[in-house]
Design a protein around this motif. Structure first.
Motif, PDB file in Angstrom:
ATOM      1  N   UNK A   1       0.828  -1.196   0.000  1.00 42.60           N
ATOM      2  CA  UNK A   1       0.000   0.000   0.000  1.00 42.60           C
ATOM      3  C   UNK A   1       0.862   1.244   0.000  1.00 42.60           C
ATOM      4  N   UNK A   2       0.390   2.281  -0.679  1.00 43.73           N
ATOM      5  CA  UNK A   2       1.139   3.539  -0.754  1.00 43.73           C
ATOM      6  C   UNK A   2       1.014   4.285   0.569  1.00 43.73           C
ATOM      7  N   UNK A   3       2.156   4.742   1.104  1.00 45.60           N
ATOM      8  CA  UNK A   3       2.190   5.545   2.329  1.00 45.60           C
ATOM      9  C   UNK A   3       2.512   6.987   1.967  1.00 45.60           C
ATOM     10  N   UNK A   4       1.921   7.929   2.682  1.00 42.73           N
ATOM     11  CA  UNK A   4       2.187   9.341   2.401  1.00 42.73           C
ATOM     12  C   UNK A   4       2.164  10.143   3.692  1.00 42.73           C
ATOM     13  N   UNK A   5       2.991  11.186   3.701  1.00 41.37           N
ATOM     14  CA  UNK A   5       3.033  12.160   4.786  1.00 41.37           C
ATOM     15  C   UNK A   5       2.941  13.556   4.159  1.00 41.37           C
ATOM     16  N   UNK A   6       2.223  14.459   4.827  1.00 41.54           N
ATOM     17  CA  UNK A   6       2.066  15.815   4.296  1.00 41.54           C
ATOM     18  C   UNK A   6       2.146  16.841   5.410  1.00 41.54           C
TER      19      UNK A   6
ATOM     20  N   UNK B   1       2.826  23.130   0.369  1.00 42.36           N
ATOM     21  CA  UNK B   1       2.697  21.726   0.785  1.00 42.36           C
ATOM     22  C   UNK B   1       4.047  21.037   0.625  1.00 42.36           C
ATOM     23  N   UNK B   2       4.327  20.124   1.537  1.00 40.81           N
ATOM     24  CA  UNK B   2       5.489  19.251   1.424  1.00 40.81           C
ATOM     25  C   UNK B   2       5.019  17.822   1.647  1.00 40.81           C
ATOM     26  N   UNK B   3       5.202  16.967   0.627  1.00 38.55           N
ATOM     27  CA  UNK B   3       4.768  15.571   0.679  1.00 38.55           C
ATOM     28  C   UNK B   3       5.970  14.645   0.723  1.00 38.55           C
ATOM     29  N   UNK B   4       5.804  13.543   1.429  1.00 37.73           N
ATOM     30  CA  UNK B   4       6.727  12.425   1.382  1.00 37.73           C
ATOM     31  C   UNK B   4       5.915  11.181   1.063  1.00 37.73           C
ATOM     32  N   UNK B   5       6.229  10.520  -0.064  1.00 32.29           N
ATOM     33  CA  UNK B   5       5.450   9.384  -0.545  1.00 32.29           C
ATOM     34  C   UNK B   5       6.375   8.186  -0.681  1.00 32.29           C
ATOM     35  N   UNK B   6       5.922   7.030  -0.218  1.00 27.63           N
ATOM     36  CA  UNK B   6       6.718   5.807  -0.314  1.00 27.63           C
ATOM     37  C   UNK B   6       5.820   4.632  -0.667  1.00 27.63           C
TER      38      UNK B   6
ATOM     39  N   UNK C   1      11.228   5.326  -5.623  1.00 26.09           N
ATOM     40  CA  UNK C   1      11.465   4.912  -4.239  1.00 26.09           C
ATOM     41  C   UNK C   1      10.749   5.899  -3.326  1.00 26.09           C
ATOM     42  N   UNK C   2      11.375   6.366  -2.279  1.00 22.81           N
ATOM     43  CA  UNK C   2      10.792   7.387  -1.415  1.00 22.81           C
ATOM     44  C   UNK C   2      10.891   8.732  -2.121  1.00 22.81           C
ATOM     45  N   UNK C   3       9.745   9.349  -2.364  1.00 17.55           N
ATOM     46  CA  UNK C   3       9.679  10.599  -3.118  1.00 17.55           C
ATOM     47  C   UNK C   3       9.313  11.745  -2.192  1.00 17.55           C
ATOM     48  N   UNK C   4      10.049  12.853  -2.292  1.00 15.41           N
ATOM     49  CA  UNK C   4       9.744  14.076  -1.552  1.00 15.41           C
ATOM     50  C   UNK C   4       9.310  15.127  -2.573  1.00 15.41           C
ATOM     51  N   UNK C   5       8.111  15.676  -2.381  1.00 12.40           N
ATOM     52  CA  UNK C   5       7.509  16.566  -3.366  1.00 12.40           C
ATOM     53  C   UNK C   5       7.080  17.843  -2.671  1.00 12.40           C
ATOM     54  N   UNK C   6       7.544  18.965  -3.155  1.00 12.04           N
ATOM     55  CA  UNK C   6       7.133  20.268  -2.635  1.00 12.04           C
ATOM     56  C   UNK C   6       6.370  21.046  -3.691  1.00 12.04           C
ATOM     57  N   UNK C   7       5.417  21.833  -3.255  1.00 11.46           N
ATOM     58  CA  UNK C   7       4.654  22.653  -4.195  1.00 11.46           C
ATOM     59  C   UNK C   7       4.069  23.844  -3.447  1.00 11.46           C
ATOM     60  N   UNK C   8       3.644  24.858  -4.187  1.00  9.62           N
ATOM     61  CA  UNK C   8       3.066  26.053  -3.576  1.00  9.62           C
ATOM     62  C   UNK C   8       2.009  26.634  -4.505  1.00  9.62           C
ATOM     63  N   UNK C   9       1.136  27.456  -3.928  1.00  7.38           N
ATOM     64  CA  UNK C   9       0.084  28.109  -4.687  1.00  7.38           C
ATOM     65  C   UNK C   9      -0.218  29.461  -4.077  1.00  7.38           C
ATOM     66  N   UNK C  10      -0.410  30.471  -4.927  1.00 11.78           N
ATOM     67  CA  UNK C  10      -0.809  31.805  -4.480  1.00 11.78           C
ATOM     68  C   UNK C  10      -2.054  32.220  -5.253  1.00 11.78           C
ATOM     69  N   UNK C  11      -3.013  32.824  -4.546  1.00 16.60           N
ATOM     70  CA  UNK C  11      -4.296  33.206  -5.146  1.00 16.60           C
ATOM     71  C   UNK C  11      -4.649  34.611  -4.692  1.00 16.60           C
TER      72      UNK C  11
END
Length: 328
Positions: free
Chosen positions: A55-60, A88-93, A102-112
């Motif tokens: 199963x996919x694990x994720x942290x945010x 947002x900062x995600x860690x997905x494994x 493998x273990x992926x670290x994903x960062x993203x941002x949004x301005x409105x």
């Protein structure tokens, strides 16, 4: 799910004449067994057997700041400029091994940035009766959405467009899915009030965006190669939202809500009427339909039914309750 953390802070006084709100959120989600769509994007679903996949694990972790100011002109027009920023900062494994990730670290941002405008108009129709017309609109511009396909969709499945969510900055629940680009939303509400508490209201609204957002498309549960739009927001025009309520007396109340696509077809709708008599006796009839899943045949998971419920007290605290559902 552990841990799940939410925090909010607002200063006591105004900031630049408006309200500032700071939010923080963090969550860790663990799955023991593999689940494909709609948790995983279609491009992340491996072909062939998925038996035995983890199963996919994720942290945010998320930080968000929102500023909004309310102004009312001498004519009675209500203006609400707003600014919203989020990171947002995600860690997905444990993504499917065939993907080579493998273990992926994903960062993203949004301005409105944007503005809500409404203009409530009231007309007296006689003693004890009035009519309120309220046209409303919102224009908002965001940075382009960064919907990384490696991020599983755990908290954005249950979007229901209604009068409230249609004008929200984040129309998707949760954090995994969000909108970007330029959007214009318009609607109008009419409310008739009479005899101290009797009323009827109707709202109609819709949203337009500068471009399609195919990342909102989800795979059908029975056919991962066939995509559909469960949110009603993937196209450059959203579904129509129609919502109404009426209370002709203090013992009868009704309401209805429908989401209608551009072709005029009802995707989802619900109508209900409540009646009360005595102190604790009541009855309800409701009609619910969902035609949002386009898969043909008996596995399309659409439904339509009428539901009846009621209770009647006979003596003291003793009574009878009954309910029934007719599958249409």
């Amino acid at each position: 799910v552990a841990p799940l953390v939410d925090a909010r802070w607002e200063p006591e006084g105004p900031v630049f004449g408006g309200r500032l709100r700071l939010r923080g959120s963090a969550v860790a989600l663990y799955r023991s067994d593999y689940v494909g769509g709609p948790v995983l994007r279609p491009e992340m679903i491996p072909t062939g057997s998925t038996l035995g996949l983890p199963g996919v694990d994720s942290r945010r972790v998320t930080g968000q700041a929102e500023w909004r100011k309310t102004m009312i002109s001498p004519m009675g027009v209500r203006w609400e400029p707003f600014v919203d920023a989020r990171a947002d900062l995600y860690s997905v494994s444990d993504l499917p091994p065939i993907l080579g990730l493998d273990d992926e670290v994903i960062g993203r941002s949004r301005a409105t940035a944007g503005m809500d405008v409404s203009y409530p108009l009231i007309k007296r129709l006689g003693q004890g009766a009035d009519l309120i017309l309220e046209p409303m609109a919102q224009i908002s511009v965001s940075t382009r959405s960064d919907l990384d396909p490696r991020i599983p969709i755990e908290d954005g499945h249950t979007l229901e467009l209604d009068e409230t969510s249609l004008f929200s900055i984040d129309r998707f629940p949760g954090y995994d899915l969000y909108e970007g680009g330029a959007r214009f939303t318009a609607g109008a509400r009419a409310t008739l009030r009479w005899d101290e508490g009797r009323q009827a209201s109707l709202f109609i609204g819709r949203s337009l965006r500068d471009d399609r957002e195919d990342a909102f498309l989800a795979p059908l549960p029975d056919d991962a190669t066939n995509l559909y739009d469960p949110s009603g927001l993937a196209s450059d025009t959203s579904d129509w939202v129609v919502q109404g309520s009426f209370s002709p007396s203090d013992r009868i109340r009704g309401w209805g809500h429908a989401v209608i696509d551009s072709a005029g077809e009802i995707r989802r709708a619900e109508l209900a009427v409540d009646g009360r008599w005595g102190r604790r006796n009541l009855a309800n009839v409701s009609y619910i339909i969902d035609r949002s899943n386009p898969l043909p045949g008996p596995n399309n998971r659409n439904y339509e039914f009428v539901q009846l419920t009621g209770q009647q007290f006979i003596y003291g605290n003793w009574g009878i309750a009954a309910s029934g559902i007719a599958d249409l």
